[in-house]
Write a protein that holds these residues in place. Structure first.
Motif, PDB file in Angstrom:
ATOM      1  N   ASP A  32       0.835  -1.204   0.000  1.00 22.34           N
ATOM      2  CA  ASP A  32       0.000   0.000   0.000  1.00 22.34           C
ATOM      3  C   ASP A  32       0.867   1.250   0.000  1.00 22.34           C
ATOM      4  OD1 ASP A  32      -2.427  -1.183  -0.090  1.00 22.34           O
ATOM      5  OD2 ASP A  32      -2.698  -1.276   2.078  1.00 22.34           O
ATOM      6  N   TYR A 115     -17.861  -1.308 -11.005  1.00 25.46           N
ATOM      7  CA  TYR A 115     -17.107  -0.177 -10.467  1.00 25.46           C
ATOM      8  C   TYR A 115     -16.598  -0.533  -9.074  1.00 25.46           C
ATOM      9  CZ  TYR A 115     -18.703   3.611 -13.641  1.00 25.46           C
ATOM     10  OH  TYR A 115     -18.925   4.438 -14.690  1.00 25.46           O
ATOM     11  N   ASP A 116     -15.306  -0.428  -8.861  1.00 28.52           N
ATOM     12  CA  ASP A 116     -14.756  -0.627  -7.524  1.00 28.52           C
ATOM     13  C   ASP A 116     -14.500   0.720  -6.862  1.00 28.52           C
ATOM     14  OD1 ASP A 116     -14.696  -3.395  -7.710  1.00 28.52           O
ATOM     15  OD2 ASP A 116     -12.744  -3.378  -8.710  1.00 28.52           O
ATOM     16  N   LEU A 117     -14.649   0.754  -5.536  1.00 31.71           N
ATOM     17  CA  LEU A 117     -14.238   1.956  -4.819  1.00 31.71           C
ATOM     18  C   LEU A 117     -12.751   1.862  -4.517  1.00 31.71           C
ATOM     19  CD1 LEU A 117     -17.318   2.291  -4.520  1.00 31.71           C
ATOM     20  CD2 LEU A 117     -16.862   3.356  -2.330  1.00 31.71           C
ATOM     21  N   LYS A 118     -12.141   3.013  -4.352  1.00 30.43           N
ATOM     22  CA  LYS A 118     -10.724   3.050  -4.037  1.00 30.43           C
ATOM     23  C   LYS A 118     -10.509   2.458  -2.646  1.00 30.43           C
ATOM     24  CE  LYS A 118      -7.306   6.673  -3.524  1.00 30.43           C
ATOM     25  NZ  LYS A 118      -7.093   8.103  -3.807  1.00 30.43           N
ATOM     26  N   ASP A 119      -9.408   1.750  -2.502  1.00 28.80           N
ATOM     27  CA  ASP A 119      -9.049   1.194  -1.203  1.00 28.80           C
ATOM     28  C   ASP A 119      -8.505   2.325  -0.341  1.00 28.80           C
ATOM     29  OD1 ASP A 119      -8.127  -0.154   0.942  1.00 28.80           O
ATOM     30  OD2 ASP A 119      -6.861  -1.559  -0.153  1.00 28.80           O
ATOM     31  N   GLN A 120      -9.394   2.900   0.487  1.00 27.91           N
ATOM     32  CA  GLN A 120      -8.962   4.001   1.351  1.00 27.91           C
ATOM     33  C   GLN A 120      -8.769   3.517   2.785  1.00 27.91           C
ATOM     34  OE1 GLN A 120     -12.380   6.349  -0.335  1.00 27.91           O
ATOM     35  NE2 GLN A 120     -10.958   8.057  -0.288  1.00 27.91           N
ATOM     36  N   GLY A 121      -8.527   2.221   2.908  1.00 24.52           N
ATOM     37  CA  GLY A 121      -8.433   1.622   4.231  1.00 24.52           C
ATOM     38  C   GLY A 121      -9.785   1.067   4.594  1.00 24.52           C
ATOM     39  N   GLU A 123     -12.844  -1.816   4.372  1.00 22.96           N
ATOM     40  CA  GLU A 123     -13.348  -2.859   3.493  1.00 22.96           C
ATOM     41  C   GLU A 123     -13.172  -2.519   2.010  1.00 22.96           C
ATOM     42  OE1 GLU A 123     -17.039  -3.933   6.524  1.00 22.96           O
ATOM     43  OE2 GLU A 123     -17.241  -2.337   5.034  1.00 22.96           O
ATOM     44  N   LEU A 125     -14.864  -2.288  -1.459  1.00 19.83           N
ATOM     45  CA  LEU A 125     -16.264  -2.087  -1.831  1.00 19.83           C
ATOM     46  C   LEU A 125     -16.429  -1.925  -3.334  1.00 19.83           C
ATOM     47  CD1 LEU A 125     -17.011   0.597   0.931  1.00 19.83           C
ATOM     48  CD2 LEU A 125     -17.456  -1.851   1.064  1.00 19.83           C
ATOM     49  N   LEU A 127     -19.607  -0.729  -6.362  1.00 17.37           N
ATOM     50  CA  LEU A 127     -20.967  -0.242  -6.594  1.00 17.37           C
ATOM     51  C   LEU A 127     -21.830  -1.394  -7.090  1.00 17.37           C
ATOM     52  CD1 LEU A 127     -20.433   3.238  -8.317  1.00 17.37           C
ATOM     53  CD2 LEU A 127     -20.638   2.683  -5.894  1.00 17.37           C
TER      54      LEU A 127
END
Lengths: 516, 516
Positions: A32, A115-121, A123, A125, A127
């Protein structure tokens, strides 16, 4: 040039890093960190690209709805929700994103469109891609074994948008599903009844509902000599029959997918068949078809389905069509799709981008509803694999919007975007306070009323606003009216004016606008 | 150990790569490629972590709405939308995600709470954080200078969730805004009138609407001797006055933010003031305050606002409160916040996580609406910086839901989740077809009807279903009824039964259920 070589060397070094990290099973945190470094660098490069041009737009494949579009959307939703409620459906809502793993393995090849969400720490996630998988997750999570629900919400697909044809990356789905262990084909028939009702009430023109069954398709493939492991891929080729000629479909089966010519020809014979209960009966007697237990089960249910459809008086629009083969992996029984058959309702492609996809879309754009039975999906979420049989239908609401918008555009009828009944106006100056006071009285009486936010607006501009936005009445105040305790009530369309006593005003407005 | 050293060496090498890439302004593509490699590696590591445990849940901070919650939600929305429509508002919708840069620089420190989408190629996107910024983007993009619109939709914040208190990461906002150049304080007064209407109609108990003005705050800071560059930070400390004692607030100002004790004490005097139009008049005469042009402009408008609020008859609930200082950067004029003042409506914290935030929330949980004037936001999007003055209000709908749910829980009233008017039933066997036929007749007649999906259900279980889901009527078919051309219509509550001729059935059901 030496610098370039240096960079290439550096990148090679990084390859080294990656390989070593892999060997060592280094912690995700380390990775990361490296990713963050690189992305930060990317952001910095962006800043160096010269002066940044701010782009004023919505994300690719999405759109705003303006008030007129919203008014049309509200009408369409009302029609659809009325039908769902008439059939006793409850409604639920689920979050717009799900754990990524909830969606994994449910959409086959289409998974790349998620659509994936950004890995911001925290889980990972994604859409939601449709409303069916979240529904199945909801049932399993809450251990619900019986429900009839509708769900209208937006879903997300990183597909190639064709906005002129109503294909977006963000779009509404409008789903009705019946979950539960019931006697065969009764809920299935109700789903078709609902499609029939909704398409009739939306008044989109002639339509046809094609019906088939996964089991009949699989049985057909078996008796035609398709190897088991080729069912899915041959099925997806058959699915193209509404967009490609039989020759092309056969070509794909034989040349690309290695099916024998003989098998392909036999499939060709079956998939050209269309009919009703009679066809199901005939195929039950068919020498080949009757050899497949699966096909016989599907055909017997098809007969039963048509008997219920007769009771529901919808057989005029329903066709048993052996060429119908819907793409999604999770269907296990009956499948269906409704198409508009009238010419002229389909928007023509305008961009070259749309042109490229024209062959693919020229027919399927007519599809306005689809669904089927999926008895295995909930079990995929249940820790003990407990199944909850489900059948459902999804209304292709974006297509419906496009058609309704075109119709509104073409017709002379003006779409109102507010429901305002009366405008509180004055011809004289210095009556702002009196206008506000009267408007407040009307609001308190439940009347939809507007007043101009100007100290001294011109009467003409107040009347013009009524014309523009379709407000039927104007309540005009003047010194004389205030003295007499009346209001001059003007009908915008006829320009007729009458004095109404202030005490009767609310009742009078209510009466007049309930007739409008 | 040697391996570890090797990895560290490798990571150092990568640092080299990054530095060189930066120097060389290497293409973003190169970096994307490296990022992809690392992320792929991460995914592989994930797979190695041992057997994967599938988790059946919604994403952190989100929730499903079950049918009962949806029924309550629908009622609340209806009340709110009715008020918006009564005031002549149109509605629009915008996509759930925006270009990342559209949200950049609009939320100050809170920007860290924005959800970003993964960079899957193409545009960089983020989930909307509120509905105000998309509204401003919409106005600028479509060059709209006048609109009164509402927008009800979900927004997303990576905040620390406190679900027992109605604080979620996915939650509804419910916004009403008036954009346009108008005479001062008229639209502002209408926003407060709407808050008053909605909170009264929702019947949530006693409430108070606090009002202040950014210009009064800034003027106050100036005359109290706060340096210009400390306005924002001192303002955010003042914002904590509803959660902290004055002593603590003063401490933060003086010890953390380096304000002089004298200035803090002067602020302390002002922010303890509450009143109405009289207070505005008094402060206009105040020796200190009257030295600030800004403050005077704000106070003059405050007087004007109260004069309109008197016409709207809402001054009983509105308080001019100098301690109100809403956080968002974009406010430029009047600001307001509605709080519930009755004890007992606030859910108690249950988890230890909630406990930690208890001090912060013990009061603010009462906040159920807020808003203000933001005259500069649209100009931030317009290429030529053209301003569109706006004022708006946001209803804190999740808090309202929580309270309504509690109320429903506490009351004996049963929340119906469907609107079914009649159940078509039979006591005898083999009447499925007749039941389906009658149900279809009712649907076609616009009646909301249900039938059990069983060939031969027991009468008792059919009646039980009516009891459970609040269906008021049962239409019972038997051999005798079919012969006589009648239906036995049973009222569930009274168990009364009468024969109704089939021709009159629809009318009879309609009549009886319109009374219910």
């Amino acid at each position: 040039m030496a610098d370039k070589a240096q960079i290439q060397e550096s990148i090679k070094n990084q390859g080294e890093v990656v390989r070593k990290l892999k060997v060592e099973k280094a912690s995700k945190d380390q990775i990361d960190e490296e990713v963050a470094k690189l992305l930060e660098l990317k952001a910095q490069l962006g800043g160096d690209d010269g002066k940044h041009q701010f782009v004023l737009k919505t994300a690719k494949g999405t759109r705003d709805y303006n008030p007129k579009q919203m008014a049309i959307r509200e009408r369409v939703f009302n029609t659809i929700v009325s039908s769902f409620k008439r059939h006793g459906a409850e409604t639920i809502d689920t979050p717009v994103f799900e754990l990524k793993e909830t969606l994994t393995g449910k959409y086959g090849e289409d998974s790349k469109l998620i659509y994936d969400l950004k890995d911001q720490g925290g889980e990972l996630l994604s859409l939601r891609y449709d409303l069916t998988v979240p529904f199945a997750r909801y049932l399993a999570m809450n251990k619900i074994t019986n429900i009839k629900r509708y769900h209208i919400a937006k879903v997300y697909r990183r597909d190639n948008p064709a906005m002129t044809r109503g294909r977006y990356r963000e779009f509404y789905q409008c789903d009705f599903d019946i979950a539960g262990q019931y006697d065969p084909m009764i809920p299935d028939a109700e789903c078709l009844k609902i499609v029939h009702e909704i398409l009739s009430e939306l008044d989109l023109g002639e339509f046809r509902i094609k019906v088939n069954d996964r089991r009949i398709l699989d049985g057909m493939f078996a008796v035609c000599g398709v190897p088991d492991d080729k069912f899915r891929t041959i099925c997806s080729t058959v699915d193209k029959l509404d967009k490609m000629s039989w020759e092309d479909v056969k070509n794909e089966m034989v040349k690309e997918k290695g099916l024998s010519e003989e098998a392909a020809d036999q499939i060709g014979e079956y998939v050209s068949m269309q009919g009703g209960m009679d066809l199901a009966e005939r195929l039950l007697q068919d020498q080949k078809m009757s050899q497949s237990k699966q096909a016989c089960a599907g055909l017997t249910d098809m007969k039963l389905l048509f008997s219920y459809l007769q009771l529901f008086q919808v057989t005029d629009k329903v066709v048993f069509d052996l060429s119908l083969a819907r793409g999604l992996d999770y269907y296990t029984g009956i499948i269906y799709e409704a198409v508009l058959t009238q010419a002229g309702v389909v928007p023509a492609p305008v961009s070259s981008e749309a042109q490229n996809g024209a062959a693919e879309e020229s027919v399927s754009v007519g599809s306005v509803a689809g669904g089927g039975r999926y008895d295995g999906l909930v079990g995929m979420f249940d820790p003990k694999g407990r199944k909850v049989p489900c059948v459902g239908v999804s209304i292709g609401i974006e297509r419906v919007f496009s058609i309704m918008e075109q119709k509104a555009e073409a017709s002379a009828e003006k779409v109102r975007t507010t429901e305002v009944q009366v405008m509180v106006a004055s011809a004289q100056k210095n009556l702002l306070e009196e206008r506000l006071k009267l408007t407040s009285e009307l609001w308190n009486g439940g009347i939809k009323a507007e007043v101009m936010y100007k100290k001294n607006p011109k009467l003409l501009s107040q009347l013009q606003h009524c014309e523009d936005s379709g407000i039927p009445l104007v309540a005009i105040l003047g010194e004389q009216e205030l003295k007499d305790g009346v209001v001059k009530l003007r009908t915008v369309a006829t320009r007729e004016e009458v004095d109404v006593s202030r005490a009767d005003l609310i009742e009078e407005i209510r009466k007049r606008t309930s007739e409008v």
